[in-house]
Design a protein around this motif. Structure first.
Motif, short mmCIF file in Angstrom:
data_model
loop_
_atom_site.label_atom_id
_atom_site.label_comp_id
_atom_site.label_asym_id
_atom_site.label_seq_id
_atom_site.Cartn_x
_atom_site.Cartn_y
_atom_site.Cartn_z
N GLU A 119 55.78 41.82 44.77
CA GLU A 119 55.68 42.54 46.05
C GLU A 119 57.06 42.71 46.65
OE1 GLU A 119 51.76 40.64 47.81
OE2 GLU A 119 52.43 42.33 49.03
N GLU A 120 57.84 41.66 46.53
CA GLU A 120 59.20 41.67 47.07
C GLU A 120 60.12 42.59 46.25
OE1 GLU A 120 62.33 38.11 47.85
OE2 GLU A 120 60.23 37.56 47.49
N THR A 121 60.06 42.43 44.93
CA THR A 121 61.00 43.14 44.05
C THR A 121 60.62 44.60 43.83
OG1 THR A 121 61.10 41.06 42.87
CG2 THR A 121 62.19 42.90 41.83
N HIS A 122 59.30 44.83 43.61
CA HIS A 122 58.86 46.17 43.22
C HIS A 122 57.98 46.85 44.27
CE1 HIS A 122 60.37 45.29 39.20
NE2 HIS A 122 59.69 44.16 39.21
N GLY A 123 57.56 46.11 45.29
CA GLY A 123 56.61 46.68 46.25
C GLY A 123 55.23 46.87 45.64
N VAL A 124 54.90 46.04 44.64
CA VAL A 124 53.61 46.15 43.95
C VAL A 124 52.89 44.80 44.07
CG1 VAL A 124 52.42 46.64 41.76
CG2 VAL A 124 54.59 47.80 42.28
N SER A 125 51.72 44.77 44.68
CA SER A 125 50.90 43.55 44.68
C SER A 125 50.16 43.48 43.35
CB SER A 125 49.92 43.55 45.86
OG SER A 125 49.18 44.75 45.90
N THR A 126 49.79 42.27 42.94
CA THR A 126 49.22 42.13 41.59
C THR A 126 48.06 41.14 41.56
OG1 THR A 126 50.72 40.33 41.03
CG2 THR A 126 51.47 42.56 40.49
N ARG A 127 47.24 41.26 40.53
CA ARG A 127 46.24 40.28 40.16
C ARG A 127 46.30 40.14 38.63
NH1 ARG A 127 46.37 39.98 44.87
NH2 ARG A 127 44.70 40.02 46.41
N LEU A 128 45.84 38.99 38.12
CA LEU A 128 45.78 38.78 36.67
C LEU A 128 44.32 38.66 36.23
CD1 LEU A 128 48.30 36.07 35.35
CD2 LEU A 128 48.03 38.44 34.55
N ILE A 129 43.98 39.32 35.16
CA ILE A 129 42.62 39.25 34.60
C ILE A 129 42.71 38.81 33.14
CG2 ILE A 129 40.52 40.56 34.05
CD1 ILE A 129 41.10 42.34 36.47
N LEU A 130 42.09 37.68 32.84
CA LEU A 130 42.11 37.12 31.48
C LEU A 130 41.02 37.81 30.67
CD1 LEU A 130 42.12 33.33 30.62
CD2 LEU A 130 40.48 34.88 29.56
N CYS A 131 41.40 38.41 29.55
CA CYS A 131 40.41 39.08 28.70
C CYS A 131 40.06 38.23 27.48
CB CYS A 131 40.93 40.44 28.22
SG CYS A 131 40.86 41.71 29.48
N PHE A 132 38.78 38.25 27.14
CA PHE A 132 38.31 37.65 25.89
C PHE A 132 38.29 38.74 24.82
CE2 PHE A 132 35.91 35.48 29.36
CZ PHE A 132 36.57 34.26 29.29
N LEU A 133 38.67 38.36 23.60
CA LEU A 133 38.62 39.31 22.49
C LEU A 133 37.20 39.30 21.93
CD1 LEU A 133 42.01 38.53 20.64
CD2 LEU A 133 41.55 40.16 22.49
N ARG A 134 36.52 40.43 22.06
CA ARG A 134 35.08 40.47 21.72
C ARG A 134 34.83 40.42 20.21
NH1 ARG A 134 33.75 45.40 25.01
NH2 ARG A 134 31.58 44.94 24.49
N ASP A 135 35.87 40.67 19.39
CA ASP A 135 35.68 40.56 17.94
C ASP A 135 35.96 39.14 17.45
OD1 ASP A 135 38.32 41.00 18.62
OD2 ASP A 135 38.72 42.45 17.03
N GLN A 136 36.22 38.22 18.40
CA GLN A 136 36.24 36.80 18.05
C GLN A 136 34.95 36.16 18.56
OE1 GLN A 136 39.95 34.79 18.50
NE2 GLN A 136 41.11 36.55 17.82
N SER A 137 34.76 34.88 18.22
CA SER A 137 33.46 34.27 18.49
C SER A 137 33.26 33.95 19.96
CB SER A 137 33.34 32.98 17.68
OG SER A 137 34.27 32.03 18.18
N ALA A 138 31.99 33.74 20.33
CA ALA A 138 31.65 33.32 21.69
C ALA A 138 32.25 31.93 21.94
CB ALA A 138 30.14 33.30 21.86
N ARG A 139 32.27 31.11 20.92
CA ARG A 139 32.85 29.76 21.07
C ARG A 139 34.34 29.84 21.40
NH1 ARG A 139 32.18 24.48 19.39
NH2 ARG A 139 30.14 24.95 18.51
N VAL A 175 29.96 32.51 28.52
CA VAL A 175 31.32 32.39 29.08
C VAL A 175 31.42 33.15 30.41
CG1 VAL A 175 32.51 34.32 27.91
CG2 VAL A 175 33.75 32.21 28.43
N TYR A 176 30.67 34.24 30.54
CA TYR A 176 30.67 34.97 31.82
C TYR A 176 29.93 34.16 32.89
CZ TYR A 176 33.17 39.26 30.73
OH TYR A 176 34.16 40.17 30.45
N GLU A 177 28.88 33.45 32.50
CA GLU A 177 28.19 32.57 33.46
C GLU A 177 29.14 31.49 33.96
OE1 GLU A 177 23.60 33.01 31.77
OE2 GLU A 177 24.68 31.13 31.43
N GLN A 178 29.90 30.92 33.03
CA GLN A 178 30.87 29.88 33.43
C GLN A 178 31.97 30.46 34.32
OE1 GLN A 178 32.46 27.44 30.31
NE2 GLN A 178 30.46 26.89 29.50
N ALA A 179 32.42 31.66 33.97
CA ALA A 179 33.47 32.30 34.77
C ALA A 179 32.97 32.56 36.19
CB ALA A 179 33.91 33.61 34.11
#
Ligand code: ADE
Ligand code: ZN
Length: 331
Positions: A119-139, A175-179
């Protein structure tokens, strides 16, 4: 001055420009299977999502230290700011890094170095979203969420990406229930290459609040009616759709019909280093190829802020929305 907008569908690993890839490769003693940036760029002719993903995962080999992830995010935020991005909700793919021996701490802390001062450097506020790779296992997704627990103060939500067909959303119910129980927001890629049923499943089984792409909803009128009724945001990525051959040409993109139908569309860049442009480039491209009016462009920008996860900073959202309303398009 470009139209102010939020970027809601952006894979940080997909912002790795060839020049930075070679710089990081040299710094880390990694040999890339391309002699120079020019020949690497020539590999950017994709047939479909998988052909892109193969290169996308291959180039990640250069990302090793916190400093590398910081440089990647800083380079993106610089480019995004120049194109009018005021807020960015940024995906990252930890499993692709964990598999190479790069820790969750390195990835999150490296990205955070850039995001925390953005926000200070670029004037851009941010959020992070962790993605799961769907071609890997649910475990594997469950293990990834567990590994992210020490960093949840830096992570706003979870998403689902990678090869879609054959990996329906329901595979990730647990995993979505846990999230959700951890208070994380939920999104998922659905209906990019996969059928409209995957969109319905992402809504019903995973409880997603936004659908990433969602393009193939147009094949199911009842689903369109539902998405319109619920004002479910779709994070469309027009240049990505052309490069991955989901649509033949930009002129064939269903965006105008989707807006006409009342869908809450947003325009985003997905993997801008690979697909020919950042958020502003996507806006410019749809305006030119699809003849969108200034009112439609303003609607897309407004939608991007309304669909963003800014609930904890409503005054910021209000300020951004006021910037959109006050924006004067160049004659
Ligand atoms: N990972 C990076 N870009 C992606 C896309 N467009 N679809 C699915 N997974 C991705
Ligand atoms: Zn994507």
């Amino acid at each position: 001055m470009p139209l102010p907008k939020a970027e809601l569908h952006l894979h940080i690993e997909g912002t790795l420009e060839p020049e930075l890839a070679f710089e990081l490769a040299a710094r880390n003693g990694v040999t890339l299977p391309y002699p120079d940036t020019e020949q690497l760029r020539e590999a950017y002719a994709f047939d479909d999502l998988q052909s892109f993903l193969n290169l996308y995962y291959e180039l990640m080999a250069v990302l090793i230290t916190e400093q590398d992830f910081e440089a990647l995010a800083d380079a993106y935020l610089t480019r995004a700011a120049a194109q009018g991005v005021r807020h960015a909700e940024i995906f990252f793919d930890p499993q692709a890094h964990l598999a190479r021996g790069v820790s969750m701490e390195t990835v999150v802390e490296g990205l955070w170095r850039a995001l925390s001062r953005s926000e200070e450097t670029h004037g851009v506020s941010t959020r992070l979203i962790l993605c799961f790779l769907r071609d890997q296992s649910a475990r594997s997704a469950l293990e990834t969420l567990a590994a992210a627990k020490p960093y949840l103060d830096r992570i706003t939500g979870v998403g689902l990406d990678s090869a879609e067909v054959g990996h329906p959303p329901a595979k990730f119910r647990e995993v979505y229930e846990q999230a959700a129980a951890l208070g994380l927001r939920r999104v998922a890629h659905a209906g990019e290459e996969g059928p409209p049923e995957y969109i319905t499943e992402a809504l019903d089984v995973l409880g997603v609040e936004r659908v990433d792409h969602g393009l193939r909803c147009v094949e199911d009128p009842a689903l369109v009616a539902r998405l319109v009724r619920d004002r479910t945001p779709l994070t469309l990525c027009p240049l990505s759709n052309v490069r991955l051959r989901t649509v033949d040409t930009l002129a064939d993109h269903p965006l105008p019909a989707m807006l006409e139908a009342g869908l809450m569309c947003t325009v985003n860049s997905d993997d801008p280093a690979y697909f020919g442009g950042y958020a502003g480039d996507n806006f410019d491209a749809v305006r030119t190829a699809l003849g969108l009016t200034d009112d439609r462009l303003r609607e897309l920008a407004r939608n991007s802020f309304l669909a963003s996860f800014l609930e904890d900073e409503e005054e910021l959202r209000t300020r951004y929305l006021a910037e959109v309303e006050a924006y004067v398009f160049p004659a």
